[in-house]
Design a protein around this motif. Structure first.
Motif, PDB file in Angstrom:
ATOM      1  N   GLY A   1      36.401  33.407  32.437  1.00  0.00           N
ATOM      2  CA  GLY A   1      37.075  32.215  31.942  1.00  0.00           C
ATOM      3  C   GLY A   1      36.344  31.474  30.854  1.00  0.00           C
TER       4      GLY A   1
ATOM      5  N   GLU B   1      46.362  33.488  40.028  1.00  0.00           N
ATOM      6  CA  GLU B   1      45.871  32.820  38.825  1.00  0.00           C
ATOM      7  C   GLU B   1      44.408  33.137  38.568  1.00  0.00           C
ATOM      8  OE1 GLU B   1      47.481  31.076  36.426  1.00  0.00           O
ATOM      9  OE2 GLU B   1      49.219  31.888  37.495  1.00  0.00           O
ATOM     10  N   ILE B   2      43.620  33.194  39.649  1.00  0.00           N
ATOM     11  CA  ILE B   2      42.200  33.512  39.481  1.00  0.00           C
ATOM     12  C   ILE B   2      42.034  34.953  39.010  1.00  0.00           C
ATOM     13  CG2 ILE B   2      39.985  33.742  40.653  1.00  0.00           C
ATOM     14  CD1 ILE B   2      40.892  30.855  40.162  1.00  0.00           C
TER      15      ILE B   2
ATOM     16  N   LYS C   1      44.047  36.628  37.190  1.00  0.00           N
ATOM     17  CA  LYS C   1      44.398  36.672  35.768  1.00  0.00           C
ATOM     18  C   LYS C   1      43.204  36.274  34.901  1.00  0.00           C
ATOM     19  CE  LYS C   1      49.348  35.643  36.301  1.00  0.00           C
ATOM     20  NZ  LYS C   1      50.396  34.621  36.056  1.00  0.00           N
ATOM     21  N   LYS C   2      42.403  35.339  35.391  1.00  0.00           N
ATOM     22  CA  LYS C   2      41.227  34.901  34.638  1.00  0.00           C
ATOM     23  C   LYS C   2      40.254  36.067  34.444  1.00  0.00           C
ATOM     24  CE  LYS C   2      39.288  30.947  35.719  1.00  0.00           C
ATOM     25  NZ  LYS C   2      38.404  29.916  36.359  1.00  0.00           N
ATOM     26  N   TYR C   3      40.087  36.872  35.480  1.00  0.00           N
ATOM     27  CA  TYR C   3      39.186  38.022  35.385  1.00  0.00           C
ATOM     28  C   TYR C   3      39.763  39.114  34.492  1.00  0.00           C
ATOM     29  CZ  TYR C   3      36.058  36.096  38.875  1.00  0.00           C
ATOM     30  OH  TYR C   3      35.158  35.290  39.525  1.00  0.00           O
TER      31      TYR C   3
END
Length: 247
Positions: free
Chosen positions: A143, A178-179, A181-183
């Protein structure tokens, strides 16, 4: 196939609780390798709380069929019992060195590099490691702004290791998508600059498959959870289970 690196620090921690060589680090590493580990990871620290310099030198002799990954802070100084991180790496000649911005007495790694701040001090370290034929990975948070990953490539890193505690905490909750997707985005940005992706921290048999199937990873490094699982299943069976989860 994502490669599995088994971190054996916790085995050394158990060994150090008694004045003996049991469990034998060398023998445990061989069991992991025989059951599918692609790499052995160690994270020596100046306080010698787990892996000792003599362990690192000994392990460098058994990894002909796999890799040795030494992780730690390259700026850790020497003391009467510790030769200093860079001296240790130079003597052991690992296949990969993962640079981590740990403090001296830090319990465990809990953040990645800020390369806007640290690029100039890391650049000569990376150059020296690569001149010795060592692949270099930088421990990084997900992120971040793209400039951080661009700088990792610019100062010579071959890979980054994404710090996965945030993913592990979110796994199984409403926020996991959502987390994740950050990775995925962090990996894609880093790859756009020519970097390969490793991952590690708090990965286990439950959460590893989703990450490995979503992010284009070269390697995961797993220690704490894997050693805990080995108390139930045995080390060899546990390594095999992680190999299956990665598949």
């Amino acid at each position: 196939m994502v490669k599995l690196s088994v971190n054996i620090n916790k085995i050394a921690l158990i060994r150090n609780s008694r004045l003996s060589n049991l469990p034998d680090i060398y023998e445990m590493a061989k069991i992991a390798i025989l059951n599918g580990a692609d790499s052995i990871t160690v994270h020596p620290r100046p306080d010698l709380r787990h892996i000792r310099p003599c362990d690192v030198y000994r392990l460098s002799d058994i990894t002909d069929s796999t890799e040795l990954n030494i992780e730690g802070n390259p700026f850790e100084p020497e003391n009467e019992n510790y030769p200093g991180f860079m001296t240790l790496v130079h003597k052991a000649k690992p296949h990969q060195c993962t640079l981590v911005p740990d403090e001296i007495n830090q319990l465990t790694s809990d953040h990645g590099w800020d390369l806007v701040r640290d690029k100039d001090t890391l650049r000569p370290i990376i150059k020296k490691l690569k001149s010795q034929g060592v692949r270099v990975s930088l421990f990084m948070d997900p992120g971040l702004e793209a400039i951080q990953y661009e700088l990792a490539a610019h100062i010579g890193a071959d890979r980054i290791e994404l710090y996965t505690e945030e993913y592990a905490k979110a796994y199984g909750t409403q926020g996991q998508g959502e987390i994740l997707k950050k990775y995925i985005l962090a990996a894609e940005i880093a790859q756009s600059f020519g970097l390969e992706i490793n991952a590690g921290h708090d990965l286990n048999l439950e959460n590893i498959s989703m990450l490995a199937s979503s992010v284009d990873l070269k390697e995961v490094s797993i220690g704490h959870a894997l050693i805990i699982d080995s108390l139930k299943y045995g080390l060899g069976n546990t390594v095999a289970k992680y190999r299956e989860a990665l598949a």
